[in-house]
Design a protein around this motif. Sequence first.
Motif, short mmCIF file in Angstrom:
data_model
loop_
_atom_site.label_atom_id
_atom_site.label_comp_id
_atom_site.label_asym_id
_atom_site.label_seq_id
_atom_site.Cartn_x
_atom_site.Cartn_y
_atom_site.Cartn_z
N VAL A 330 0.86 -1.19 0.00
CA VAL A 330 0.00 0.00 0.00
C VAL A 330 0.90 1.24 0.00
O VAL A 330 1.90 1.30 0.70
N GLY A 331 0.56 2.22 -0.80
CA GLY A 331 1.37 3.43 -0.90
C GLY A 331 1.39 4.23 0.38
O GLY A 331 0.50 4.11 1.24
N PRO A 332 2.41 5.07 0.56
CA PRO A 332 2.52 5.90 1.77
C PRO A 332 1.34 6.86 1.91
O PRO A 332 0.73 7.27 0.93
N ASP A 400 -3.97 2.45 11.04
CA ASP A 400 -4.99 3.24 10.35
C ASP A 400 -5.91 2.36 9.51
O ASP A 400 -6.32 2.72 8.39
N GLY A 401 -6.19 1.17 10.02
CA GLY A 401 -7.09 0.25 9.33
C GLY A 401 -6.44 -0.61 8.27
O GLY A 401 -7.10 -1.50 7.71
N VAL A 402 -5.16 -0.42 7.98
CA VAL A 402 -4.46 -1.21 6.95
C VAL A 402 -3.67 -2.32 7.63
O VAL A 402 -2.85 -2.05 8.53
N PRO A 403 -3.86 -3.60 7.26
CA PRO A 403 -3.09 -4.69 7.85
C PRO A 403 -1.59 -4.48 7.63
O PRO A 403 -1.16 -4.09 6.54
N LEU A 404 -0.81 -4.75 8.65
CA LEU A 404 0.63 -4.50 8.56
C LEU A 404 1.31 -5.27 7.42
O LEU A 404 2.23 -4.73 6.79
N PRO A 405 0.92 -6.53 7.11
CA PRO A 405 1.60 -7.22 6.01
C PRO A 405 1.40 -6.55 4.65
O PRO A 405 2.09 -6.90 3.69
N HIS A 406 0.47 -5.60 4.55
CA HIS A 406 0.26 -4.89 3.28
C HIS A 406 1.16 -3.67 3.15
O HIS A 406 1.12 -2.99 2.12
N LEU A 407 1.97 -3.39 4.19
CA LEU A 407 2.80 -2.18 4.19
C LEU A 407 4.25 -2.52 3.89
O LEU A 407 4.75 -3.61 4.23
N ASP A 408 4.93 -1.57 3.27
CA ASP A 408 6.37 -1.67 3.10
C ASP A 408 7.02 -1.59 4.48
O ASP A 408 6.65 -0.75 5.31
#
Length: 540
Positions: A330-332, A400-408
Amino acid sequence: MRKSRTAFRRFWPLTRGDRKWPAVIVACVVVAALAETASVLLFAELTDNALKAGSLAAFWGPAAAWLGVAVLGAVVGYLGNSLATWTAERFVLRLRAKVFRHVQDLPPHFFQKHRRGDLVERLTGDVEAIEQMVVSGVVGTVAAVFSALFYSAAALYLRWDLALATFVLAPLFLLAARRFAGRVRTASQDERVADGAITSVVEESLGHVVLTQAYNRHGDEEKRLDREARAWMKASVRGARLSEMYEQFGEVVETVCVLAVIGLGVWEISAGRMTLGQLLAFAAFIGYLYPPVRNLGQLGLTLTAATAGAQRLGEILDAEPAVTDPAEPVGPWPVHGRIGFHGVSFRYPGATRDSLTEVTFTAGPGELVVITGPSGAGKSTAAKLLTRFYDPGSGAITLDGVPLPHLDLCFLRENVTLLPQETLILNGTVRENIACGRPGASHEDIEQAARSAAAHDFITALPEGYDTHIAPGTAALSGGQLKRLTIARAMLLSRSAIVVTKAGLLSPRSAAMSFTESLVRRTRSRVPRRANVVGAPEAV
């Protein structure tokens, strides 16, 4: 040999980009071998035409040619050896960087299974052993083969019948090397393990010298070192004996060959079929021939020893990181700082029970959330999951509602700052220690972080202020002062970061000031009024 070939294939790709240099090195070896061959032939000519006849006129031409060939061989030899060293060190640099880069991505439990001293040994001694196999070994093998071919051809040119008679003993070197290979590999592996154990004992003893002195453990530490040092000595002596046995065997075989040549030469000279110069040249070629052949056998032993190092290094490279970046992260975005644990359960690899079971809570912007519980309840585990050292076995953690594995991973750790219980100090200045999480941070940002952590006053009182050099275990600052530096480091990482502590305290940056005051000044022993307490001891 199969293990050696497997190890070679694994590390050979690291020579990509430098493979033209071994060809240049081999070319230098060929030229140097040709120069040696020409020198021997010129020596024979001098012996027969100048020395034997006592003719000074016959001396100058061959002497000048010999000097020219010697200079050429020296220049080419210097260039080849210098280039070989440069190429080998470039390989070591590349391999060490690859292993070090991989090690930094491995999960915490990997380092709990391996002693730090042993890992250091693998990144130093084992890396250099692999270079001996992949770069120096290849160049040495090719050089030995070409040298042996040239000297054999020259000996055959002078007297093919005598040359064939002396070549009969050459295979003995390779057979002897093959016989020693298995024992050399075992000794080398034992020696490398013992090297790592010694490094570990020294590293642990120096790192815990206060404990050693406070508990009168001097004798115990000396016994630990002595035990590991004796194991190393035993393996090292065993390996040295095997190598020396092969070396001395080669000396005996080489002496037998030279004596055979001289004996046959005397017979040939007495029959008028050979001159003294030819005999000396032939003996020189045989003398030059057997060292490369012997080196081929020695290189086989080196290859066998390096295989043990390759296996140890392979254990590190085969270890898988616990987490990786997603294929399409997911983008920053401007992080607000809402953290959510949703039915999170987790069990460490190899453990028999869960460290966390169905944990659920949220932490919103401006809140300070305290996770309580006895030792072993899972507070540190929650911090590791939030900074994504591991992924939960079930449930989800969101930012912020985004699962951590979806983040860089870099984006996540720029916005979630870990403040561990251990006071981790780098060898550098106070400024560098605070700014290590944000390279290039301005002096104003560093000073503001220090002020927020109540560290600015004692830093400016130091002889060189923010440029004062400190190191792990320094006596220049107290334990509390060093802890404030780590707090300032955590606060500098990101203005909007969430601070995660060993005690399980999660705080958006907006609440960081009250949090650090409670840690540094210890003016209150109770939880701040605006904090939410998550979980009784039995619930976490």
